[in-house]
Design an enzyme around this catalytic site. Structure first.
Site, PDB file in Angstrom:
ATOM      1  CG  ASP B   7      -2.198   1.072   1.073  1.00 42.66           C
ATOM      2  OD1 ASP B   7      -2.417   1.752  -0.123  1.00 42.66           O
ATOM      3  OD2 ASP B   7      -2.505   1.704   2.434  1.00 42.66           O
ATOM      4  CD  GLU B  67      -5.123   0.565  -1.894  1.00 38.51           C
ATOM      5  OE1 GLU B  67      -5.335   0.212  -1.313  1.00 38.51           O
ATOM      6  OE2 GLU B  67      -5.380   2.228  -2.065  1.00 38.51           O
ATOM      7  CG  ASP B 140      -0.888   2.988   6.700  1.00 34.69           C
ATOM      8  OD1 ASP B 140      -0.716   3.056   5.434  1.00 34.69           O
ATOM      9  OD2 ASP B 140      -1.197   3.512   7.407  1.00 34.69           O
TER      10      ASP B 140
END
Lengths: 163, 163
Positions: B7, B67, B140
């Site tokens: 991420d 992502e 996260d």
């Protein structure tokens, strides 16, 4: 000192390296790094990162000036320009270079005298300031030269005095 | 095979590496890479790039799921997230990893069953799917685990069959 200007981009990343004493400049290298538009983005970023490493290895710049990414300017390419700028800033700072970002308006203002200058005006001023036989081509290379010149103009007095 | 979910972010870059046969997963590493918010951005990007190299050296993932950056989601941090994602994608592709990007909605849909799941739902589902004693923290890290699980779910049949 060697000042490397970079106009980040994934399709065309402009670069221009000037050897300067703060007043007189010699163009050491000018051009664009390109990646194939039909390749996957991660591959293109890896290729750009590798080309940037080679460029820094060859030129050994002391200062690196980079055009700041402004997302309102071009939303379509903002993602890839941001990704490319990340590679440039990380490579430059990781090598201990002085790294400074300038907005497009700062660059145009420093080179052409006003922040609304178009690409042709910038290229013509770069040609004149560097004593080139013709305007640099493509526009990304001219922009990179303008970014290097902007850095020299803005940090000019200290460049000449300190190095 | 080792699947590394990432991420991307400059303040906190979440990561989670799963060893998977397509059905059963072992959590090999989970956490966040951080950079000091008060340091200059180029320095922070150089630090993140160095930490990513160490992470990839240690984990040697075959597949990397990242992502996708969507600028409409968070304009304030979009620039730095885009820059961080550029470093991740370049590092992964440069090492020859399979690299796949997933949208936030794809990740939430694959892990929590619907694209509008909130951070708590995602963290709880990650805890359950990985058999952890508590939800991963910070968010996260949980998101990175969800991204790895999303890749395994979407590419699941081929992961189990091909490797």
């Amino acid at each position: 000192m060697f000042v490397l200007g970079i106009d980040p981009g994934l399709s065309r990343c402009g670069y221009c390296c000037l050897d300067t004493d703060g007043r007189a400049h010699t163009t050491m290298a000018i051009g664009v790094l390109t990646t194939p538009p039909d390749a996957p983005v991660p591959q293109r970023l890896a290729e750009l990162a590798s080309d940037l490493r080679s460029l820094f290895d060859e030129l050994q710049p002391q200062a690196v000036a980079v055009e700041r990414v402004l997302f309102q300017v071009n939303v379509r390419t903002a993602i890839s320009v941001g990704q490319a700028s990340g590679l440039v800033l990380a490579e430059a700072a990781g090598r201990g270079c002085e790294v400074v970002e300038y907005s497009p308006n700062q660059v145009k203002g420093a080179v052409a005298g006003h922040g609304a200058a178009d690409k042709n005006e910038v290229a013509t001023m770069v040609q004149w300031l560097l004593g080139l036989s013709r305007p640099p081509h493509p526009a990304d290379a001219a922009d990179a030269a303008a970014i290097a010149l902007c850095h020299i103009a803005i940090s000019g007095t200290t460049v000449g005095a300190a190095r």
